[in-house]
Scaffold this motif. Structure first.
Motif, mmCIF file in Angstrom:
data_model
loop_
_atom_site.group_PDB
_atom_site.id
_atom_site.type_symbol
_atom_site.label_atom_id
_atom_site.label_comp_id
_atom_site.label_asym_id
_atom_site.label_seq_id
_atom_site.Cartn_x
_atom_site.Cartn_y
_atom_site.Cartn_z
ATOM 1 N N PHE A 135 0.825 -1.324 -0.089
ATOM 2 C CA PHE A 135 -0.009 0.078 -0.121
ATOM 3 C C PHE A 135 0.977 1.493 0.076
ATOM 4 N N SER A 136 0.408 2.152 -0.159
ATOM 5 C CA SER A 136 1.031 3.547 -0.363
ATOM 6 C C SER A 136 -0.023 4.843 0.273
ATOM 7 N N ILE A 137 0.779 5.600 0.934
ATOM 8 C CA ILE A 137 -0.150 6.853 1.495
ATOM 9 C C ILE A 137 0.603 8.191 0.863
ATOM 10 N N SER A 138 -0.136 9.166 0.366
ATOM 11 C CA SER A 138 0.209 10.389 0.056
ATOM 12 C C SER A 138 -0.476 11.602 0.665
ATOM 13 N N PHE A 139 -0.034 12.546 0.989
ATOM 14 C CA PHE A 139 -0.735 13.612 1.410
ATOM 15 C C PHE A 139 0.163 14.915 1.630
ATOM 16 N N TRP A 140 -0.569 15.885 1.645
ATOM 17 C CA TRP A 140 0.089 17.279 1.797
ATOM 18 C C TRP A 140 -0.199 17.813 3.149
ATOM 19 N N PHE A 141 0.839 18.467 4.009
ATOM 20 C CA PHE A 141 0.798 18.996 5.354
ATOM 21 C C PHE A 141 1.268 20.129 5.538
ATOM 22 N N TYR A 142 0.658 21.067 6.328
ATOM 23 C CA TYR A 142 1.096 22.311 6.810
ATOM 24 C C TYR A 142 1.203 22.443 8.302
ATOM 25 N N PRO A 143 2.549 22.023 8.875
ATOM 26 C CA PRO A 143 2.867 22.178 10.297
ATOM 27 C C PRO A 143 2.877 23.589 10.650
ATOM 28 N N ILE A 144 2.046 23.937 11.804
ATOM 29 C CA ILE A 144 2.288 25.308 12.521
ATOM 30 C C ILE A 144 2.906 25.209 13.712
ATOM 31 N N SER A 145 2.753 24.439 14.704
ATOM 32 C CA SER A 145 3.368 24.607 15.894
ATOM 33 C C SER A 145 4.815 23.789 15.872
ATOM 34 N N PHE A 146 4.740 22.816 15.083
ATOM 35 C CA PHE A 146 6.078 21.961 14.774
ATOM 36 C C PHE A 146 6.554 21.353 16.080
ATOM 37 N N SER A 147 5.655 20.775 16.924
ATOM 38 C CA SER A 147 6.120 20.281 18.061
ATOM 39 C C SER A 147 6.439 18.741 18.181
ATOM 40 N N ASP A 148 7.464 18.326 18.938
ATOM 41 C CA ASP A 148 7.683 16.895 19.034
ATOM 42 C C ASP A 148 6.533 16.322 19.532
ATOM 43 N N PRO A 209 8.526 24.215 8.410
ATOM 44 C CA PRO A 209 7.319 24.925 9.351
ATOM 45 C C PRO A 209 6.617 25.810 8.418
ATOM 46 N N GLU A 210 5.436 25.794 8.723
ATOM 47 C CA GLU A 210 4.806 27.023 7.963
ATOM 48 C C GLU A 210 4.812 27.119 6.665
ATOM 49 N N THR A 211 4.743 25.931 5.979
ATOM 50 C CA THR A 211 4.887 25.894 4.498
ATOM 51 C C THR A 211 4.307 24.562 4.017
ATOM 52 N N TRP A 212 3.654 24.402 3.079
ATOM 53 C CA TRP A 212 3.121 22.948 2.483
ATOM 54 C C TRP A 212 4.331 22.196 2.141
ATOM 55 N N ASN A 213 4.172 20.852 2.846
ATOM 56 C CA ASN A 213 5.064 19.851 2.681
ATOM 57 C C ASN A 213 4.324 18.567 2.163
ATOM 58 N N HIS A 214 5.002 17.936 1.254
ATOM 59 C CA HIS A 214 4.365 16.685 0.456
ATOM 60 C C HIS A 214 5.228 15.203 0.946
ATOM 61 N N MET A 215 4.246 14.360 1.432
ATOM 62 C CA MET A 215 4.792 13.125 2.113
ATOM 63 C C MET A 215 4.376 12.118 1.383
ATOM 64 N N SER A 216 5.126 11.249 0.847
ATOM 65 C CA SER A 216 4.602 9.938 0.060
ATOM 66 C C SER A 216 5.502 8.585 0.772
ATOM 67 N N PHE A 217 4.530 7.581 1.420
ATOM 68 C CA PHE A 217 5.247 6.461 2.046
ATOM 69 C C PHE A 217 4.693 5.499 1.115
ATOM 70 N N ALA A 218 5.486 4.401 0.986
ATOM 71 C CA ALA A 218 4.997 2.896 0.445
ATOM 72 C C ALA A 218 5.721 1.945 0.867
ATOM 73 N N TYR A 219 4.545 0.988 1.090
ATOM 74 C CA TYR A 219 5.264 -0.372 1.647
ATOM 75 C C TYR A 219 4.841 -1.410 0.672
ATOM 76 N N ASP A 220 6.323 -2.312 0.343
ATOM 77 C CA ASP A 220 6.247 -3.392 -0.684
ATOM 78 C C ASP A 220 5.809 -4.606 0.147
#
Length: 499
Positions: A135-148, A209-220
């Motif tokens: 399976f694969s997961i793809s999304f855009w995220f915009y972090p604000i607080s950027f906390s652990d 932080p405070e900008t759009w990032n793109h994440m793509s994860f894939a598992y074979d």
């Protein structure tokens, strides 16, 4: 002397105003662009606060892929995801047009705001009680607080095991750690009776932080290899096998039957999410919103520049270009004859740019083709908001004056004062046997008669003793014709009858 020069100048300006009139024709996306648009290809209308704002290249989407399992566009709030496989059981977040990648985005700013989904039919991927495949997961995220510790995604939940009398956390989690996205796999990797209680896929790169990032994860599932890509760059690789090598036995992802396997977005995350996908195969989704080989096109209606046509002095373009993205304009025109939006190609397309000058050409019909081209950064498209035509309309010549008629034997002689416009190319004579009904016939020429650039004429072959009504028009080189002159009438008589 000064008064004489001023008077001549005023007369000259007034004379010009009789022949042409400058006018601005505006087509704006926010108001009347529907009247302008004939066909749009691979472009989309972008709205700002529900008001049409601009056109841009249609953003790359994957909602039509056959292996798509889950899709959340965040464009509207609804009871299911966009594939209708997953029911939304908790829906508390804000829609934001400003914090978005495509139209609207999801905006999460406090602990109560999150989104929860569960599968509702046999076709969804995250089934319980069975080994899951790739399976694969793809999304855009915009972090604000950027906390652990901020959790962006959690798939699965805690469950109670009667045999052990324990509560287990069985989940896949994407979270923030030291400014990076890491993936945790809690008690989901199984091999026969062996359960891997914890597996972590780290990241090489920090998120912005405070900008759009793109994440793509894939598992074979065939190799156990998992990879994550941050903003198109490989940022982490792991192997889910017994000893962590490619030659070892592969773990399978398995959720227990008594695990609801809830998919939770933003359970502990401050920021925006958009374009969330899950695919039932091993695929890396590129973050390019506007791929290098994509382009869009708008074809306008054929625009008629008034009744008499005119000269196009300028075309003002309302557009925005980013990172070398560009909009190319083409035009084609006809001086008199109308043509269709989708004609046979006999009219040549020409490029319109800052150096283009067609102000010396008479145009009555014009059509534009607008080409949208992406630039160096695939996340930016040129944006088009409208056009303004500055045209100088050609007015028809003024009507001739001073028409005088002289009766002859089966003939009429006529003359009038020449028009002062230099654009006049000739005159037409209209005549008939009823007032304002000019369908006269003679032995020579029927009404109307084009006599060329002269201001007197003898019409022969008429019938004596009948009143004929006559009017005259002037025309220019573009086929524009003046109104009819004042009508005059006369009765041809035999020569003996006039003595």
């Amino acid at each position: 002397m000064k008064k004489t020069i001023l008077s001549i100048f005023i007369i000259f300006i007034l004379t010009l105003s009789l022949y042409s009139l400058q006018e601005e024709i505006s087509y704006n996306v926010a108001t009347n662009f529907k009247d302008f648009l004939y066909k749009a290809t691979n472009v989309e209308l972008i709205k700002l606060n529900n008001t049409p704002n601009c056109y841009r290249i249609k953003q790359q989407q994957f909602s039509d892929m056959s292996d798509l399992d889950l899709y959340l566009s965040f464009d509207t709030k609804r009871g299911y995801d966009d594939t209708d496989r997953y029911k939304i059981v908790y829906n508390n977040y804000k829609l934001s047009g400003n914090k978005s990648i495509y139209k609207n985005g999801g905006y999460f700013v406090n602990e109560e705001e999150r989104l929860e989904l569960v599968g509702e039919n046999e076709n969804y991927f995250f089934q319980t009680g069975t080994n899951l495949g790739s399976f694969s997961i793809s999304f855009w995220f915009y972090p604000i607080s950027f906390s652990d510790g901020e959790v962006i995604i959690r798939i699965g939940s805690q469950y109670y095991d009667k045999q052990d009398d324990k509560v287990y956390d069985e989940s896949i989690v994407a979270k923030v750690e030291d400014g990076r996205i890491i993936w945790e796999f809690n008690n989901v990797f199984k091999f026969n009776d062996i359960t891997k209680d914890y597996f972590k896929l780290g990241s090489y790169d920090r998120i912005s932080p405070e900008t759009w990032n793109h994440m793509s994860f894939a598992y074979d599932a065939e190799t156990g290899i998992m990879r994550q890509f941050l903003n198109g760059k490989e940022s982490g690789v792991g192997v889910a096998t017994l000893d962590g090598t490619l030659d070892s036995s592969i773990y399978r992802i398995f959720f227990q039957k008594n695990n609801r396997c809830v998919i939770t977005l933003a359970p502990n995350f401050n920021g925006g999410l958009d374009e969330f996908y899950v695919f039932k195969k091993n695929i890396i989704i590129e973050p390019d919103r506007f791929p290098w080989d994509s382009y869009g096109e708008i074809l306008t209606n054929v625009i008629r520049l008034g009744e008499t046509g005119g000269r196009v002095l300028n075309i003002k373009r309302m557009e925005r270009n980013n990172y070398n993205s560009d909009i190319i304009y083409y035009y084609r025109y006809s001086p008199n004859n109308p043509f269709t939006e989708n004609d046979d190609g006999s009219l040549k397309w020409n490029v319109w740019d800052e150096k283009t000058d067609i102000s010396n050409k008479y145009i009555k019909y014009i059509q534009l083709k607008i080409l949208f081209l992406p630039g160096r950064d695939p996340n930016y498209s040129p944006e088009f908001s409208g056009l303004k035509f500055l045209i100088e309309k050609h007015l028809p010549p003024s009507k001739p004056i001073g028409l005088k008629l002289f009766a002859g034997d089966k003939s009429i002689k006529m003359k009038w004062i020449k028009n002062s416009e230099r654009t006049v190319k000739g005159y037409k004579i209209y005549y008939g046997t009823k007032s304002n009904y000019y369908f006269g016939e003679s032995m020579e020429r029927n009404s109307p008669i084009d006599i060329g650039l002269v201001n007197e004429y003898e019409l022969k072959g008429l019938r004596n003793n009948i009143i004929y009504y006559v009017s005259v028009t002037a025309y220019d080189g573009n086929g524009n014709e003046s109104p009819l002159s004042y009508e005059e009438f006369v009765r041809p008589l035999e020569s003996s009858a006039r003595r």
